[in-house]
Design a protein around this motif. Sequence first.
Motif, PDB file in Angstrom:
ATOM      1  N   ILE A 223      -1.090  31.184   4.438  1.00 38.07           N
ATOM      2  CA  ILE A 223      -1.432  32.414   3.698  1.00 38.07           C
ATOM      3  C   ILE A 223      -2.239  32.038   2.463  1.00 38.07           C
ATOM      4  CG2 ILE A 223      -0.455  34.343   2.366  1.00 38.07           C
ATOM      5  CD1 ILE A 223       1.963  34.233   4.299  1.00 38.07           C
ATOM      6  N   TRP A 224      -1.810  30.984   1.771  1.00 40.66           N
ATOM      7  CA  TRP A 224      -2.532  30.555   0.569  1.00 40.66           C
ATOM      8  C   TRP A 224      -3.846  29.882   0.926  1.00 40.66           C
ATOM      9  CZ3 TRP A 224      -1.438  32.695  -3.799  1.00 40.66           C
ATOM     10  CH2 TRP A 224      -0.150  33.199  -4.011  1.00 40.66           C
ATOM     11  N   ASP A 225      -3.885  29.183   2.065  1.00 43.79           N
ATOM     12  CA  ASP A 225      -5.168  28.616   2.519  1.00 43.79           C
ATOM     13  C   ASP A 225      -6.216  29.713   2.616  1.00 43.79           C
ATOM     14  OD1 ASP A 225      -4.605  25.906   2.768  1.00 43.79           O
ATOM     15  OD2 ASP A 225      -3.943  26.072   4.849  1.00 43.79           O
TER      16      ASP A 225
ATOM     17  N   THR B 279     -11.433  32.910  -2.304  1.00 40.37           N
ATOM     18  CA  THR B 279     -11.677  34.014  -3.243  1.00 40.37           C
ATOM     19  C   THR B 279     -10.699  34.019  -4.425  1.00 40.37           C
ATOM     20  OG1 THR B 279     -10.256  35.429  -1.880  1.00 40.37           O
ATOM     21  CG2 THR B 279     -12.635  35.543  -1.476  1.00 40.37           C
ATOM     22  N   PHE B 280      -9.818  33.030  -4.467  1.00 41.62           N
ATOM     23  CA  PHE B 280      -8.754  33.024  -5.471  1.00 41.62           C
ATOM     24  C   PHE B 280      -9.307  33.119  -6.891  1.00 41.62           C
ATOM     25  CE2 PHE B 280      -5.553  30.932  -8.153  1.00 41.62           C
ATOM     26  CZ  PHE B 280      -4.429  31.671  -7.813  1.00 41.62           C
ATOM     27  N   ASP B 281     -10.399  32.401  -7.136  1.00 45.49           N
ATOM     28  CA  ASP B 281     -10.930  32.338  -8.499  1.00 45.49           C
ATOM     29  C   ASP B 281     -11.637  33.617  -8.940  1.00 45.49           C
ATOM     30  OD1 ASP B 281      -9.900  29.866  -8.906  1.00 45.49           O
ATOM     31  OD2 ASP B 281     -11.789  28.775  -8.725  1.00 45.49           O
TER      32      ASP B 281
ATOM     33  N   GLY C 249       2.021  23.692  -8.010  1.00 42.40           N
ATOM     34  CA  GLY C 249       1.422  24.883  -7.407  1.00 42.40           C
ATOM     35  C   GLY C 249       0.115  25.148  -8.128  1.00 42.40           C
ATOM     36  N   CYS C 250      -0.704  24.104  -8.189  1.00 40.71           N
ATOM     37  CA  CYS C 250      -1.894  24.108  -9.065  1.00 40.71           C
ATOM     38  C   CYS C 250      -3.007  25.016  -8.565  1.00 40.71           C
ATOM     39  CB  CYS C 250      -2.431  22.689  -9.226  1.00 40.71           C
ATOM     40  SG  CYS C 250      -2.937  21.953  -7.650  1.00 40.71           S
ATOM     41  N   GLY C 251      -2.892  25.507  -7.310  1.00 42.43           N
ATOM     42  CA  GLY C 251      -3.941  26.378  -6.790  1.00 42.43           C
ATOM     43  C   GLY C 251      -5.279  25.662  -6.781  1.00 42.43           C
TER      44      GLY C 251
ATOM     45  N   PHE D 228       0.881  23.040  -1.903  1.00 41.26           N
ATOM     46  CA  PHE D 228       1.117  22.811  -0.468  1.00 41.26           C
ATOM     47  C   PHE D 228      -0.004  23.336   0.417  1.00 41.26           C
ATOM     48  CE2 PHE D 228       4.164  26.656   0.650  1.00 41.26           C
ATOM     49  CZ  PHE D 228       3.173  27.548   0.251  1.00 41.26           C
ATOM     50  N   SER D 229      -0.989  23.981  -0.188  1.00 42.68           N
ATOM     51  CA  SER D 229      -2.116  24.510   0.587  1.00 42.68           C
ATOM     52  C   SER D 229      -3.286  23.515   0.548  1.00 42.68           C
ATOM     53  CB  SER D 229      -2.566  25.851  -0.007  1.00 42.68           C
ATOM     54  OG  SER D 229      -3.936  26.079   0.261  1.00 42.68           O
ATOM     55  N   PRO D 230      -3.617  22.910   1.701  1.00 44.68           N
ATOM     56  CA  PRO D 230      -4.740  21.963   1.715  1.00 44.68           C
ATOM     57  C   PRO D 230      -6.044  22.588   1.218  1.00 44.68           C
ATOM     58  CG  PRO D 230      -3.487  21.797   3.755  1.00 44.68           C
ATOM     59  CD  PRO D 230      -2.943  22.984   3.011  1.00 44.68           C
ATOM     60  N   GLU D 231      -6.252  23.874   1.516  1.00 44.73           N
ATOM     61  CA  GLU D 231      -7.506  24.521   1.070  1.00 44.73           C
ATOM     62  C   GLU D 231      -7.530  24.652  -0.455  1.00 44.73           C
ATOM     63  OE1 GLU D 231     -10.161  25.457   2.828  1.00 44.73           O
ATOM     64  OE2 GLU D 231      -9.290  24.838   4.750  1.00 44.73           O
ATOM     65  N   MET D 232      -6.400  24.975  -1.052  1.00 48.26           N
ATOM     66  CA  MET D 232      -6.328  25.045  -2.515  1.00 48.26           C
ATOM     67  C   MET D 232      -6.597  23.661  -3.104  1.00 48.26           C
ATOM     68  SD  MET D 232      -5.584  28.101  -3.825  1.00 48.26           S
ATOM     69  CE  MET D 232      -4.856  29.695  -3.414  1.00 48.26           C
ATOM     70  N   VAL D 233      -5.992  22.642  -2.536  1.00 48.44           N
ATOM     71  CA  VAL D 233      -6.169  21.287  -3.060  1.00 48.44           C
ATOM     72  C   VAL D 233      -7.627  20.841  -2.889  1.00 48.44           C
ATOM     73  CG1 VAL D 233      -5.527  18.863  -2.711  1.00 48.44           C
ATOM     74  CG2 VAL D 233      -3.760  20.620  -2.864  1.00 48.44           C
TER      75      VAL D 233
HETATM   76  C1  LIG Z   1      -0.442  32.576  -7.500  1.00 46.33           C
HETATM   77  S1  LIG Z   1      -1.047  31.002  -7.076  1.00 46.33           S
HETATM   78  C2  LIG Z   1      -1.069  30.166  -8.673  1.00 46.33           C
HETATM   79  C3  LIG Z   1      -2.022  28.989  -8.721  1.00 46.33           C
HETATM   80  C4  LIG Z   1      -2.108  28.310 -10.084  1.00 46.33           C
HETATM   81  N1  LIG Z   1      -0.802  27.887 -10.540  1.00 46.33           N
HETATM   82  C5  LIG Z   1      -2.733  29.237 -11.088  1.00 46.33           C
HETATM   83  O1  LIG Z   1      -2.012  29.748 -11.935  1.00 46.33           O
HETATM   84  O2  LIG Z   1      -3.961  29.449 -11.020  1.00 46.33           O
HETATM   85  C6  LIG Z   1       0.307  30.265  -6.241  1.00 46.33           C
HETATM   86  C7  LIG Z   1       0.006  28.850  -5.753  1.00 46.33           C
HETATM   87  O3  LIG Z   1       1.232  28.213  -5.427  1.00 46.33           O
HETATM   88  C8  LIG Z   1       1.077  27.510  -4.213  1.00 46.33           C
HETATM   89  N2  LIG Z   1       2.417  27.389  -3.626  1.00 46.33           N
HETATM   90  C9  LIG Z   1       3.256  28.382  -3.228  1.00 46.33           C
HETATM   91  N3  LIG Z   1       4.407  27.855  -2.783  1.00 46.33           N
HETATM   92  C10 LIG Z   1       4.292  26.507  -2.904  1.00 46.33           C
HETATM   93  C11 LIG Z   1       5.154  25.422  -2.610  1.00 46.33           C
HETATM   94  N4  LIG Z   1       6.372  25.604  -2.096  1.00 46.33           N
HETATM   95  N5  LIG Z   1       4.710  24.174  -2.855  1.00 46.33           N
HETATM   96  C12 LIG Z   1       3.470  23.967  -3.369  1.00 46.33           C
HETATM   97  N6  LIG Z   1       2.613  24.958  -3.669  1.00 46.33           N
HETATM   98  C13 LIG Z   1       3.024  26.212  -3.431  1.00 46.33           C
HETATM   99  C14 LIG Z   1       0.086  28.321  -3.423  1.00 46.33           C
HETATM  100  O4  LIG Z   1      -0.540  27.548  -2.425  1.00 46.33           O
HETATM  101  C15 LIG Z   1      -0.868  28.785  -4.518  1.00 46.33           C
HETATM  102  O5  LIG Z   1      -1.897  27.857  -4.709  1.00 46.33           O
END
Ligand SMILES: C[S@@+](CC[C@H](N)C(=O)[O-])C[C@H]1O[C@@H](n2cnc3c(N)ncnc32)[C@H](O)[C@@H]1O
Length: 190
Positions: A4-6, A11-13, A48-50, A70-75
């Motif tokens: 879902i996060w991938d 468009t996240f940014d 969860g660095c997005g 945990f999302s390879p696309e985010m990383v």
């Molecule tokens: C709302 S975004 C926030 C991203 C970033 N922290 C920011 O503030 O811009 C949530 C992020 O958490 C990641 N995420 C959700 N559950 C996770 C988990 N169990 N382990 C690692 N990342 C996770 C998602 O992939 C996504 O990138």
Amino acid sequence: MSEIWDAEAATFDDEPDHGLRDPEVREAWRRLLRDHFPEPPARVADLGCGTGTLSVLLGDEGYAVDGVDFSPEMVDAAREKAAGRPDLAFAVGDAGEPPLERGAYDVVLCRHVLWVLGDPAAALDNWVGLLGEGGRLVLVEGFWPTGTGLRATQTEALLRAAGREPTTHPLREDVYWGGPITDERYLMVG
Ligand SMILES: C[S@@+](CC[C@H](N)C(=O)[O-])C[C@H]1O[C@@H](n2cnc3c(N)ncnc32)[C@H](O)[C@@H]1O
């Protein structure tokens, strides 16, 4: 779940508080984080660095940051944003059990992720374990009109259960979000 996060990564940014493309919004977050972080240089875990926007901002301020998502696309997006930066590293992994060195960090930062974790109490215990002496947790969370998220009182209780005394700073100002908000948003230090 990471799929879902991938799908969100491309468009996240686009959201003002995600990409921090507006200089005023970026400056507000820069000041906020500096106000609650130790002086650089310091080691930061961004869990969860997005797409790595906050990691890069912190790198620009002189911090060394390890991001985990945990999302390879985010990383991938984070690595692209941080290309050529030896002070910034990103790993695919579970934020609840970060694949990072214990006792090595001055700050564990987590924005808008604690609320989605299955066992936030266990995650917080693991995060406290990442901190070195004098280290701190900096959490940014909220409770949204959809009824999801964590109220500040819930996060405060979680922090106390993890042995950390919380200090909560409401984030009501439009400038953090690119417009007015009506819900509960806050930064918490523990
Ligand atoms: C709302 S975004 C926030 C991203 C970033 N922290 C920011 O503030 O811009 C949530 C992020 O958490 C990641 N995420 C959700 N559950 C996770 C988990 N169990 N382990 C690692 N990342 C996770 C998602 O992939 C996504 O990138």
